[in-house]
Scaffold this active site. Structure first.
Site, short mmCIF file in Angstrom:
data_model
loop_
_atom_site.label_atom_id
_atom_site.label_comp_id
_atom_site.label_asym_id
_atom_site.label_seq_id
_atom_site.Cartn_x
_atom_site.Cartn_y
_atom_site.Cartn_z
N ASP A 1 -5.94 2.14 1.69
CA ASP A 1 -4.94 2.79 0.84
C ASP A 1 -5.30 4.25 0.60
O ASP A 1 -4.45 5.11 0.53
CB ASP A 1 -4.75 2.03 -0.48
CG ASP A 1 -6.04 1.90 -1.29
OD1 ASP A 1 -7.13 2.25 -0.80
OD2 ASP A 1 -5.96 1.41 -2.45
N HIS A 2 -6.61 4.52 0.49
CA HIS A 2 -7.13 5.87 0.28
C HIS A 2 -8.64 5.80 0.37
O HIS A 2 -9.20 4.72 0.59
CB HIS A 2 -6.70 6.43 -1.09
CG HIS A 2 -7.11 5.57 -2.24
ND1 HIS A 2 -8.36 5.63 -2.82
CD2 HIS A 2 -6.44 4.59 -2.93
CE1 HIS A 2 -8.44 4.75 -3.80
NE2 HIS A 2 -7.30 4.10 -3.89
N GLU B 1 -8.70 -1.58 -0.18
CA GLU B 1 -8.98 -0.70 -1.30
C GLU B 1 -10.10 0.30 -0.97
O GLU B 1 -11.19 -0.09 -0.56
CB GLU B 1 -9.37 -1.53 -2.53
CG GLU B 1 -9.84 -0.73 -3.72
CD GLU B 1 -8.75 0.10 -4.36
OE1 GLU B 1 -9.00 1.29 -4.64
OE2 GLU B 1 -7.65 -0.45 -4.59
N SER C 1 -3.93 4.07 -5.11
CA SER C 1 -3.43 2.91 -4.38
C SER C 1 -1.91 2.93 -4.25
O SER C 1 -1.36 2.61 -3.19
CB SER C 1 -3.88 1.62 -5.07
OG SER C 1 -5.28 1.51 -5.06
N HIS D 1 -13.68 -1.82 -5.56
CA HIS D 1 -13.17 -1.00 -6.67
C HIS D 1 -14.22 -1.03 -7.77
O HIS D 1 -14.81 -2.08 -8.04
CB HIS D 1 -11.84 -1.56 -7.17
CG HIS D 1 -11.08 -0.62 -8.07
ND1 HIS D 1 -11.57 -0.22 -9.31
CD2 HIS D 1 -9.89 0.00 -7.92
CE1 HIS D 1 -10.70 0.59 -9.87
NE2 HIS D 1 -9.67 0.75 -9.04
#
Length: 668
Positions: free
Chosen positions: A502-503, A293, A332, A448
Site C-alpha cells: 500500500d505504501h 501493509e 493505506s 504495522h
C-alpha cells in the site's frame, strides 16, 4: 498613574501568556533542530528556522489572543463580571498552554513517522481511538508515560502563574477598555496576518528549502494542525489546486497521456472510455489483490533492500514483476484508492474518506460485480477503520470480512488477527466460490506499529522482537504459506493475483518528495502469467487497468492509468506521488514538484535523491499540473461516478452514450 498601573495589571496575564508560549515553542524548536541537525546543517537553514519560527509563533499568538481581546470590554469593566473575567483568563491560558505543550511533545514521534509536523493526518488518526491508543501504547509507551504528566504539570503551572498575575488587577473603565481592546485587536490581526500583502502568510511562506521537514520546523505544530483544519473546507470542492490550468486543458492532457485511443472515449467531458482486454478469455479470470501493509522496496532483497522477503523474492521471478513501481501516497487509504479505483492522488484526503465518493464511485468491485463477479474485502482488523467498510459496501463490494468473522485465530494483536489468519481465511473463502468468478481485496496488517506477530514462525532478523524488520519477515512468511496452498487449490488456474504494497513503512528524507520512500514491490501471478520484469517507471494507479486487461475484462471505466501490457515501448514511464501537501510527477528520471501557491520545480532523480534543479520544463510541468487538476475537478464534479449516476444527476452523458450505442448495455 493609577489608570496606567491598572492597565498594566490587566495586561500582565497577556504578557505572561505571550512570553511563556514563545519560550515553550522556542525550546521545542531547538529540540527538533537538534534531532534533525544534519538535515538542518545540510540545508543551511538554522537562522531561517529560528527567524521564521518566531514569526509563525507570533501568528499563532495573534490568533489565540483574539477571543480574549474581544471579551475584555464585556467582562473586565464591572465589579460584577470581573471574577468571571479572572476565571476566563485562567481557564483559557491553562487550556491553551496545555494544548500547545501537547502538540509540541507529540511532534517528534509524528515527524519520525511522517517526516512532517502534525497535519491533516493528526485528525484522521484520532477518529479511531482504539487503534491509535493501542499503537501508541505498544510503540510509544515511554513517550506517553513521560508526556502526559508533563503536559498536566505545565498546565497546572500555567494556571498558577495567571492566577497570581491577576491579584492586583481591578476592573477597567469602559472608556479605557474599549480603545485598549481596539488597539490590542489591531495588533493581534497584524500578528496573525504577518504581512501587509493581499494574502496572509501560510505554510507556503516557509517553503524555502528542498527539504519539506526543514520547512515545517519553521512552523509550530498547533498552527500546522489548525491550518490543516482550515484547508479541509476545500475538500468537497476537490481540494486546493496546484497552478491555474483550466479543467478543459487538464482533461485533454490526461486523456492524451493515458495513451487510450481518442475513439474509445464516450464523451467530451470525462475520462470514461471503452477499454479492451489484451488477454481476452472465454471465461474472464478471478482477481485477487493482496495489499501488503507498509512494504517498501527497502525491505525486499531482490530490489536492493534488506534480505527479509525470500517468498516475495521468489514470486517476483515467477510472475510479472514491476521493478520501478511507485506508491501514490504514504497512507493505506491512498494505496486502496489507487489499486481499487485507479483514481489519482490530490492534496485532499483519499476518496475512501471523502463524502462525494461514498456512493456510485467507480471501483473494480463495482465494475466486476456488474459483470457477474462475487466481490469481497477481507481484512484482519475492524473494517470501519479509515471508513473502509462504508466505502466498499457502497461501491460494489458484496462481502466484508473483518476481525469479528475469525473463529479461534492463531494470533490477535493491536490491529486485528495476524496475516497468517487473514490469508487462511482468504484461501477458505476462495475455495468456497466454486465456478463463480470472484474479485477480492485482501488487506494485511501485521507489518504495522507496534509490529506484533505470533512466535515460532520466523528466525528473527533483529534481536528485539517487535521491530519493523521482524514484522516484514513474518508478513512475507504468511504470503509464502498462502501461495503454497493456492497452487494446490481449485481456483489457482482461473485466478490472477496481485501482491503489492500500500505504501512504504516510513517515508522521510531531505528532498521535497523523498522518491525512494515511494518505491514499492508489486508482482502479478497466476497460471496464465508469464515471468517477466517490467522495468519502466510505473504508478500504483496503472495497476487496475493492467489487471483488467490480464483477466480478460472489457467494458467502460474512467481510469486514467495505463494498461502496461499494451503500452508502446517508446512511451516513457510515469508515476505520481503525494507527500503531505506536495505532489511529485516523475517521467523516467525527470521530476516535477508541485506546491500550493508556488511555481513548479524541476529536478532529476539520480536513483537516490533529487538533484540538478533547473528551470521548469513547460511540457512536463503542464503534464504534472494537469493530472493534479484533473483529479480535483473530477472529484468535485462527480465525474468518476458511474455513468448512470451521472446521467441521473445531470443528464450530461445520456445522449452521447446513446449515440455510441452504449446506453443499452449500461441499462441491462
Amino acid at each position: 498613574m493609577g489608570n496606567i498601573s491598572n492597565i498594566l495589571n490587566n495586561l500582565r496575564p497577556f504578557a505572561l501568556m505571550i512570553v511563556s508560549i514563545l519560550l515553550l515553542l522556542s525550546i521545542s524548536r531547538l529540540a527538533l533542530i537538534s534531532l534533525w541537525y544534519s538535515r538542518v546543517e545540510q540545508s543551511n537553514a538554522f537562522g531561517f528556522i529560528l527567524g521564521q519560527g518566531l514569526r509563525f509563533d507570533a501568528v499563532l499568538l495573534g490568533m489565540l489572543l483574539v477571543p480574549l481581546v474581544l471579551l475584555m470590554p464585556l467582562l473586565s469593566t464591572s465589579s460584577l463580571m470581573f471574577p468571571a473575567w479572572r476565571m476566563v483568563l485562567i481557564i483559557y491560558a491553562t487550556l491553551t498552554f496545555s494544548l500547545i505543550a501537547f502538540m509540541e511533545m507529540s511532534t517528534p514521534a509524528f515527524a519520525e513517522q511522517f517526516d512532517a509536523r502534525p497535519n491533516i493526518l493528526f485528525f484522521e488518526y484520532f477518529e479511531h481511538p482504539k487503534e491509535i491508543f493501542a499503537t501508541l501504547w505498544g510503540a510509544y509507551r515511554g513517550q506517553l508515560l513521560l508526556g502526559i504528566p508533563s503536559v498536566l504539570a505545565l498546565g497546572w503551572c500555567a494556571q498558577l502563574v495567571v492566577k497570581k498575575s491577576m491579584q492586583a488587577a481591578v476592573p477597567l473603565s469602559p472608556f479605557v477598555a474599549m480603545p485598549l481592546a481596539f488597539v490590542l485587536l489591531l495588533i493581534c490581526v497584524m500578528a496573525a496576518r504577518s504581512t501587509l500583502a493581499h494574502r496572509a502568510v501560510n505554510p507556503s511562506t516557509v517553503a524555502r528549502t528542498n527539504d519539506a521537514l526543514i520547512n515545517d520546523l519553521a512552523l509550530n505544530s498547533t498552527y500546522s494542525v489548525a491550518y490543516a483544519a482550515y484547508e479541509m473546507r476545500h475538500e468537497e470542492q476537490g481540494g486546493a489546486r496546484y497552478g491555474n490550468m483550466s479543467d478543459e486543458d487538464a482533461l485533454a492532457i490526461v486523456r492524451r497521456e493515458s495513451h487510450i485511443p481518442e475513439s474509445a472515449f464516450v464523451d467530451e467531458y470525462t475520462t470514461w472510455h471503452e477499454a479492451g482486454a489484451g488477454n481476452a478469455k472465454a471465461r474472464p479470470l478471478n482477481l485477487v489483490i493482496i495489499l501488503q501493509e507498509s512494504l517498501g522496496a527497502e525491505f525486499v532483497g531482490s530490489m536492493g533492500g534488506l534480505d527479509l522477503t525470500p517468498n516475495i523474492d521468489a514470486l517476483r521471478e515467477e510472475g510479472l514483476s514491476f521493478d520501478r513501481l511507485y506508491a501514490t501516497g504514504t497512507r493505506s487509504v491512498r494505496g486502496i484508492e489507487a489499486v481499487t479505483t485507479g483514481f489519482l492522488p490530490t492534496p485532499s484526503r483519499s476518496v475512501v474518506k471523502l463524502s462525494k465518493s461514498q456512493r456510485n464511485f467507480f471501483t473494480l468491485g463495482q465494475m466486476l460485480k456488474e459483470q457477474g463477479y462475487d466481490t469481497s474485502f477481507i481484512y484482519g482488523g475492524e473494517a470501519h477503520f479509515d471508513n473502509m467498510r462504508r466505502f466498499f459496501v457502497n461501491n460494489g463490494f458484496d462481502t466484508i470480512i473483518d476481525e469479528k468473522d475469525y473463529i479461534d485465530p492463531v494470533f490477535t494483536g493491536s490491529w486485528g488477527v495476524s496475516d497468517e489468519d487473514l490469508l487462511t481465511k482468504a484461501h477458505q473463502t476462495f475455495e468456497a466460490m466454486g465456478d463463480k468468478p470472484f474479485f477480492s481485496l485482501v488487506f494485511s496488517s501485521s507489518n504495522h506499529t507496534p509490529f506484533e506477530y505470533p512466535d515460532g514462525r520466523i528466525e528473527p532478523f533483529d534481536k528485539e522482537k517487535q521491530t519493523v524488520n521482524n514484522a516484514v519477515k513474518y508478513a512475507d512468511y504468511a504470503v509464502g504459506e498462502f501461495f503454497a496452498k493456492a497452487r494446490q487449490s481449485s481456483y489457482w488456474d482461473n485466478t490472477v493475483f496481485l501482491v503489492v504494497a500500500d505504501h512504504n513503512s516510513r517515508v522521510h528524507g531531505a528532498d521535497l518528495v523523498p522518491i525512494n520512500g515511494f518505491h514499492i514491490p508489486a508482482v502479478v501471478l497466476g497460471s496464465s502469467i508469464k515471468p517477466q520484469h517490467y522495468n519502466k517507471v510505473a504508478s500504483q494507479s496503472d495497476l487496475p487497468p493492467t489487471l483488467l486487461s490480464l483477466i480478460g475484462i472489457q467494458g467502460l471505466n474512467p481510469m486514467p492509468g495505463r494498461d502496461l501490457t499494451q503500452l508502446a515501448d517508446d512511451v516513457p514511464g510515469r508515476a505520481i506521488m503525494q507527500f503531505n501537501a506536495i505532489q511529485a510527477y516523475m517521467e523516467d528520471d525527470e521530476v516535477v514538484i508541485l506546491q500550493k501557491g508556488m511555481d513548479p520545480q524541476c529536478f532529476t532523480f539520480n536513483g537516490t535523491h533529487l538533484v540538478d534543479e533547473r528551470q521548469p520544463d513547460s511540457r512536463i510541468s503542464n503534464i504534472a499540473v494537469a493530472h493534479s487538476s484533473w483529479a480535483s475537478a473530477t472529484y468535485e464534479n462527480g465525474r468518476y461516478k458511474s455513468l448512470l449516476a451521472n446521467s441521473a444527476d445531470t443528464g450530461d452523458n445520456h445522449d452521447v452514450l446513446a449515440e455510441a450505442g452504449l446506453t443499452p448495455a449500461l441499462e441491462k
